[in-house]
Scaffold this active site. Structure first.
Site, PDB file in Angstrom:
ATOM      1  N   LYS A  42       0.813  -1.201   0.153  1.00 57.63           N
ATOM      2  CA  LYS A  42      -0.179   0.023  -0.020  1.00 57.63           C
ATOM      3  C   LYS A  42       0.858   1.181   0.093  1.00 57.63           C
ATOM      4  O   LYS A  42       1.796   1.261   0.704  1.00 57.63           O
ATOM      5  CB  LYS A  42      -0.932  -0.056   1.296  1.00 57.63           C
ATOM      6  CG  LYS A  42      -2.120   0.864   1.013  1.00 57.63           C
ATOM      7  CD  LYS A  42      -3.178   0.540   2.169  1.00 57.63           C
ATOM      8  CE  LYS A  42      -4.464   1.223   2.121  1.00 57.63           C
ATOM      9  NZ  LYS A  42      -5.493   0.694   2.974  1.00 57.63           N
ATOM     10  N   GLU A  72     -19.762  -4.410   9.941  1.00 53.98           N
ATOM     11  CA  GLU A  72     -20.615  -3.768  10.797  1.00 53.98           C
ATOM     12  C   GLU A  72     -21.842  -4.633  11.204  1.00 53.98           C
ATOM     13  O   GLU A  72     -21.920  -4.441  12.622  1.00 53.98           O
ATOM     14  CB  GLU A  72     -21.336  -2.508   9.938  1.00 53.98           C
ATOM     15  CG  GLU A  72     -20.526  -1.534   9.539  1.00 53.98           C
ATOM     16  CD  GLU A  72     -19.494  -1.773   8.408  1.00 53.98           C
ATOM     17  OE1 GLU A  72     -19.494  -2.991   7.612  1.00 53.98           O
ATOM     18  OE2 GLU A  72     -18.791  -0.868   8.335  1.00 53.98           O
ATOM     19  N   ARG A  94     -25.847  -1.310   6.862  1.00 58.70           N
ATOM     20  CA  ARG A  94     -25.355  -2.741   6.863  1.00 58.70           C
ATOM     21  C   ARG A  94     -26.301  -3.595   7.979  1.00 58.70           C
ATOM     22  O   ARG A  94     -26.497  -4.580   8.025  1.00 58.70           O
ATOM     23  CB  ARG A  94     -23.993  -2.734   6.924  1.00 58.70           C
ATOM     24  CG  ARG A  94     -23.159  -2.759   5.614  1.00 58.70           C
ATOM     25  CD  ARG A  94     -23.341  -3.920   4.891  1.00 58.70           C
ATOM     26  NE  ARG A  94     -23.108  -3.630   3.427  1.00 58.70           N
ATOM     27  CZ  ARG A  94     -21.686  -3.886   3.071  1.00 58.70           C
ATOM     28  NH1 ARG A  94     -20.840  -4.372   3.843  1.00 58.70           N
ATOM     29  NH2 ARG A  94     -21.483  -3.651   1.871  1.00 58.70           N
TER      30      ARG A  94
HETATM   31  C1  LIG Z   1     -19.226  -1.396   4.874  1.00 59.37           C
HETATM   32  C2  LIG Z   1     -17.763  -0.503   4.708  1.00 59.37           C
HETATM   33  N1  LIG Z   1     -17.387  -0.305   5.990  1.00 59.37           N
HETATM   34  C3  LIG Z   1     -16.166   0.733   6.049  1.00 59.37           C
HETATM   35  C4  LIG Z   1     -15.982   1.299   4.872  1.00 59.37           C
HETATM   36  C5  LIG Z   1     -14.701   2.027   4.958  1.00 59.37           C
HETATM   37  N2  LIG Z   1     -13.415   1.910   4.310  1.00 59.37           N
HETATM   38  C6  LIG Z   1     -13.089   2.097   2.924  1.00 59.37           C
HETATM   39  S1  LIG Z   1     -11.697   1.303   2.528  1.00 59.37           S
HETATM   40  C7  LIG Z   1     -11.668   0.503   3.718  1.00 59.37           C
HETATM   41  C8  LIG Z   1     -10.174  -0.533   3.995  1.00 59.37           C
HETATM   42  C9  LIG Z   1     -10.162  -1.365   2.810  1.00 59.37           C
HETATM   43  O1  LIG Z   1      -9.388  -2.243   2.973  1.00 59.37           O
HETATM   44  P1  LIG Z   1      -8.839  -2.997   1.663  1.00 59.37           P
HETATM   45  O2  LIG Z   1      -9.948  -3.856   1.194  1.00 59.37           O
HETATM   46  O3  LIG Z   1      -7.673  -4.006   2.125  1.00 59.37           O
HETATM   47  O4  LIG Z   1      -8.099  -2.273   0.657  1.00 59.37           O
HETATM   48  P2  LIG Z   1      -7.018  -1.470   0.440  1.00 59.37           P
HETATM   49  O5  LIG Z   1      -7.448   0.050   0.926  1.00 59.37           O
HETATM   50  O6  LIG Z   1      -6.108  -1.769   1.720  1.00 59.37           O
HETATM   51  O7  LIG Z   1      -6.384  -1.667  -0.944  1.00 59.37           O
HETATM   52  C10 LIG Z   1     -12.474   0.864   4.765  1.00 59.37           C
HETATM   53  C11 LIG Z   1     -12.602   0.368   6.155  1.00 59.37           C
HETATM   54  C12 LIG Z   1     -16.439   0.800   3.946  1.00 59.37           C
HETATM   55  N3  LIG Z   1     -16.047   1.300   2.475  1.00 59.37           N
HETATM   56  N4  LIG Z   1     -17.588  -0.013   3.572  1.00 59.37           N
END
Ligand SMILES: Cc1ncc(C[n+]2csc(CCOP(=O)(O)OP(=O)(O)O)c2C)c(N)n1
Length: 637
Positions: free
Chosen positions: A283, A360, A388
């Site tokens: 990342k 959630e 959710r």
């Molecule tokens: C249901 C939900 N909860 C929380 C979020 C907030 N959120 C956006 S990106 C993220 C992290 C995603 O991590 P990952 O899937 O590993 O992707 P990366 O950013 O590491 O590439 C979160 C918690 C969301 N988009 N949807």
């Protein structure tokens, strides 16, 4: 002209040499950094998927093949490779490119929801649809992060995908070990046997020898990757499950070796059945500030943490104070420890803070369990993500009258993240839940006050909702009306024409509205109910003293606080017109919070004009003239 500027669509990638692809990746990273540091946006995740996205577009044939990005925050590179280089500078600006895939922008975009962990379900359905429609030459590709893979929906989908043996479906797990924070899954910890995959060790060795050679950033990269070994194992552990389920597993693969990724994807594409390709990426790769950022690898710029002066910070500070006094208060976040302001609480009381991942639903029912066990959980999530867990809030918490406090950050218009992120649903959804009490603080002092009141409630659930961004000035009540704060009586000499009930910070907007209306001879009483559910019965009596009731809320109009006030008046046989102002029940586009509120008509100027017209309809003479002037193009300023 740069190489990137020559890429008008995925087909332009196909003839490029390895050297050109390397150059292209560099140009993409430069543009990502230059643009997002100016416009704001998801920088770290996109820097990590540059080679992966190039490989995807070289191997698959979009839009015939369908590419689904889970969450969609990591689709900037995809935007750049699908004809949006020239407009990329407008990212997240009103009228510009959205921060997620957008079907209006491109035929290469498909899923715009931005709520995590859905990609595999979309992909499952798409692949089944193409099979049924007799279109076997299409492949469906889902890209899902290891963070999104912590969401239950992803596992529900996998369970079904495993059974759909002839689906042409490629699932790419983009494993960077990070969600917002390092992904810490319980699977590996709680399952007794953790299998160490030799291929995984091999990838670590490879990354160690290659990346460590890079000066400056090499050592930290390796250190972090090695540090996240546990996280990778979390994904590898389910590999056992994939194999047992009969899903073909390929990997782990170094996601920054474009050639290697291409080869794996070609094999997966030609396999003709569901395949999971596990790629390991870094990342923030290519931008030391992101790589070395220990909070979240610059998941987002500017950082999403709870900055001083924000609603989230006020909440976070108060939680620490409550935590000191109340050992039974525990905190839960769904992968948003820093953005929700809970980081300080977690640091102060590490045993009483739970980060459950992007889960959630689990967060809420787990809170129900904590409450049944004698604790008072505070579940801090963004308003939009509570959607959710509606059933869990309704049946698991409220039905059992459990003392769980939901703190809904980003309630109302959020801004540049657009339709999927506006927290405009909770105000209506929570009105439906029996026994739920909902507080909407208007300022910082009220956040503290209402949060304390909420955690004192021991016979049912409570909500405290507040918006995104900086908290405004504090306004004290001039009088009390039941539990309602009266913030302003009609200006001297004016009658009690309008009872303006503002929910949360909209009460302060109400004060500005009152100023404008006073100039035109309309007397307004401005009140803040503090609790928007149950609606304070004192409002029924107050309504009788006025000629028009107006409600203003930062939430969808349908079924929100305004409708609840109107119902209260009907129930008390108060025959009084009620104007309910709130967000139109639509999917509102991105822009700044102020721009979106302006378009929704929730500014003092718009509200004053509309209220003047409403008063005029019910008034003789003087006020009617003012309203006529207003409607004929002389705005009520
Ligand atoms: C249901 C939900 N909860 C929380 C979020 C907030 N959120 C956006 S990106 C993220 C992290 C995603 O991590 P990952 O899937 O590993 O992707 P990366 O950013 O590491 O590439 C979160 C918690 C969301 N988009 N949807």
């Amino acid at each position: 002209m740069t190489l990137l500027e020559c890429i008008k669509g995925p087909e332009d990638l196909k003839g490029l040499s390895h050297e050109q692809l390397t150059r292209l990746a560099g140009e993409i990273r430069d543009l990502l950094i230059e643009t997002t540091t100016r416009t704001s946006g998801h920088l770290g995740p996109n820097l990590g998927v540059v080679e992966l996205t190039i490989a995807i577009h070289r191997v698959f044939d979009s839009p015939k093949d369908k590419i689904v990005f889970d969450t969609g925050h990591q689709a900037y590179v995809h935007k750049l490779l699908t004809g949006r280089v020239a407009t990329f500078g407008t990212l997240r600006q009103r009228g510009g490119l959205t921060g997620y895939p957008s079907r209006a922008e491109s035929e290469h975009d498909l899923v715009e929801n931005s709520h995590a962990s859905t990609s595999l379900s979309y992909a499952d359905g798409l692949a089944k649809a193409y099979k049924l429609r007799g279109e076997p030459d299409r492949t469906v590709v889902a890209i899902i992060g290891d963070g999104a893979l912590t969401g239950g929906m992803a596992w529900e989908a996998l369970n079904n995908i495993a059974a759909a043996k002839d689906s042409r479906l490629v699932m790419i797990v983009n494993d960077n070990g990070w969600s917002y924070q390092p992904t810490i899954g319980g699977l590996a910890e709680h399952l007794a046997a953790i299998r160490v995959n030799p291929r995984y060790e091999h990838v670590l060795d490879y990354i160690k020898t290659t990346l460590s050679r890079t000066p400056l950033v090499g050592a930290p990269i390796y250190g972090t990757l090695h540090g996240i070994k546990k996280g990778i194992k979390d994904v590898l552990q389910p590999q056992v499950m994939f194999e047992d389920l009969g899903i073909k597993y390929v990997g782990p693969i170094d996601g920054h070796d474009e050639r290697l990724v291409e080869t794996a994807l070609r094999h997966a594409r030609d396999f003709g059945a569901p395949v999971l390709v596990h790629v390991i990426t870094r990342k923030g790769l290519g931008y030391p500030e992101a790589e070395q950022n220990t909070v979240d690898c610059l998941h987002q710029v500017p950082a999403a943490g709870a900055a001083p002066g924000t609603w989230s910070r006020v909440f976070g500070d108060e939680m620490v104070a409550i935590g000191a006094r109340r050992p039974d208060v525990v905190a839960i976040t769904a992968a948003m420890l820093h953005p929700t302001g809970l980081a300080q609480f977690a640091a102060a009381y590490p045993d009483r803070a739970y980060d459950v991942g992007i889960a959630e639903q689990h967060a809420v029912t787990s809170a129900a369990g904590l409450a049944m066990g004698g604790l008072h959980p505070v579940v801090a999530i963004y308003s939009t993500f509570l959607n959710r867990a509606f059933d869990q809030a309704l049946m698991d918490v409220a039905l059992h009258q459990l003392p769980v406090t939901f703190v809904l950050d980003r309630a109302g218009v959020t801004g540049p993240d657009g339709a999927s992120h506006h927290g405009m649903w909770d105000g209506s959804l929570m009105q439906l839940v029996p026994g739920m009490k909902v507080a909407a603080p208007r300022d910082a002092r009220r956040v503290a006050e209402l949060l304390n009141e909420a955690v004192e409630v021991s016979d049912g659930p409570t909500v405290v909702r507040f918006p995104k961004g900086k908290v405004g000035g504090e306004v004290e009540a001039v009088a009390k009306l039941g539990g309602t704060d009266v913030l302003r009586e009609p200006a001297g000499g004016l009658g009690a024409d309008v009872l303006l009930v503002g929910a949360g910070p909209m009460a302060l907007v109400g004060l500005e509205v009152a100023d404008r209306l006073a100039v035109h001879g309309i007397g307004v009483t401005v009140v803040d109910p503090r609790w928007t559910k149950p609606v304070d019965e004192a409002l029924a009596g107050a309504a009788r003293q006025h000629r028009l009731v107006v409600t203003v809320e930062d939430n969808g109009r349908a079924g929100g606080f305004g409708d609840a006030v109107a119902r209260l008046l009907r129930d008390h046989d108060v025959d009084m017109p009620v104007k309910t102002f709130g967000l139109p029940q639509e999917f509102l586009a991105h822009g700044t919070r102020d721009e979106v509120l302006e378009e929704a008509g929730l500014t003092p100027q718009h509200l004053a004009r509309q209220i003047t017209e409403a008063v005029a309809l019910r008034s003789p003479g003087d006020v009617r003239e003012t309203a006529t002037a207003a409607t004929e193009g002389h705005p009520v300023e």
